[in-house]
Design an enzyme around this catalytic site. Structure first.
Site, PDB file in Angstrom:
ATOM      1  N   ASP A   8       0.858  -1.190   0.000  1.00  0.00           N
ATOM      2  CA  ASP A   8       0.000   0.000   0.000  1.00  0.00           C
ATOM      3  C   ASP A   8       0.891   1.236   0.000  1.00  0.00           C
ATOM      4  OD1 ASP A   8      -1.980  -1.850   0.263  1.00  0.00           O
ATOM      5  OD2 ASP A   8      -2.789  -1.084   2.153  1.00  0.00           O
ATOM      6  N   ASP A 130     -15.387  -4.394  -0.881  1.00  0.00           N
ATOM      7  CA  ASP A 130     -14.879  -4.130   0.470  1.00  0.00           C
ATOM      8  C   ASP A 130     -16.070  -3.900   1.394  1.00  0.00           C
ATOM      9  OD1 ASP A 130     -12.401  -4.232  -0.740  1.00  0.00           O
ATOM     10  OD2 ASP A 130     -12.338  -2.079  -1.074  1.00  0.00           O
TER      11      ASP A 130
END
Length: 241
Positions: A8, A130
């Site tokens: 990330d 998500d």
């Protein structure tokens, strides 16, 4: 089952968040390429690269890092974070992404996302589902939608989606174990989805359980960076599959 480590990116650095909260940012490495090369050195073939700056600003930001990793490793990279337009996708693919993940766009502008599936094919476009309390969250998980996760995935399966990354946000970065029950339910309620589990992986023993459920891949982040699972363990797992 494919092993897919995650990198990330915020401001060019390799970071992890807890439950998607940007205030919990922890920097693990200033050089994402170094991290990617260490994965490759242990036989890993795939990478989940997330542009967290992009997710927040709703357009691609860290494509130069994607380009560097794609040029200097052989990793097959799935890239996501803030992809909203055909131009964003063009930049991502030209920068070396093998696949892209669309999350918010699939909720907020389904016509665009469906067009991507038609244009690029369902092997290159991954649906990012998500979930927070079984509802889909968007915009770097900063907003909740009213979309229930199972019907959301079923709807897109009917529209041709093949690959789905499902992250249970309540688990993400918490090192408390993945959402086995949620993945089991998704796999029982869909026909041909390649489900990639993400969020909460805390120890190596969870991987065979996910494989047994029928997950096609697993994304691992903090468990690697906090040394809960060693790259050597992944190397052995890949060799013995």
């Amino acid at each position: 089952m494919r092993i897919i480590p995650a990198i990330d990116i915020i401001e060019g650095k390799c970071v992890r968040l807890s439950k998607g909260d940007y205030a919990t940012k922890k920097i693990y490495n200033e050089d994402p390429l170094e991290v990617a090369k260490s994965f490759e050195a242990h036989g890993i073939e795939y990478l989940h690269l997330v542009d967290l700056d992009g997710a927040k600003s709703s357009h691609i930001v860290n494509h130069k890092i994607l380009e560097t990793i794609a040029n200097k490793t052989s990793l097959k990279i799935d890239f996501g974070g803030g992809l909203k337009t055909d131009k964003d996708l063009q930049i991502a693919f030209e920068s070396g992404a093998s696949q892209i993940t669309g999350g918010s766009i699939a909720v907020k502008n389904s016509d665009v996302f469906q067009n991507w599936i038609q244009k690029f094919g369902n092997k290159k476009i991954i649906l990012g589902a998500d979930a927070k309390d079984r509802k889909i969250a968007v915009s770097g998980w900063l907003e909740d939608s009213n979309e229930e996760i199972i019907p959301f995935i079923q709807n897109y399966e009917e529209k041709g989606v093949k690959y789905v990354i499902c992250t249970d946000i309540s688990k993400d970065g918490m090192l408390e174990g993945p959402s086995f029950e949620l993945y089991k339910e998704i796999l029982s309620e869909t026909k041909n989805i390649n489900l990639i589990a993400s969020g909460g992986i805390s120890e190596f023993d969870e991987l065979p359980k996910l494989a047994e459920l029928g997950c096609e891949g697993v994304i691992i982040g903090k468990a690697i960076y906090e040394n809960r699972i060693s790259l050597k363990q992944f190397e052995n797992y890949i060799l013995n599959q």
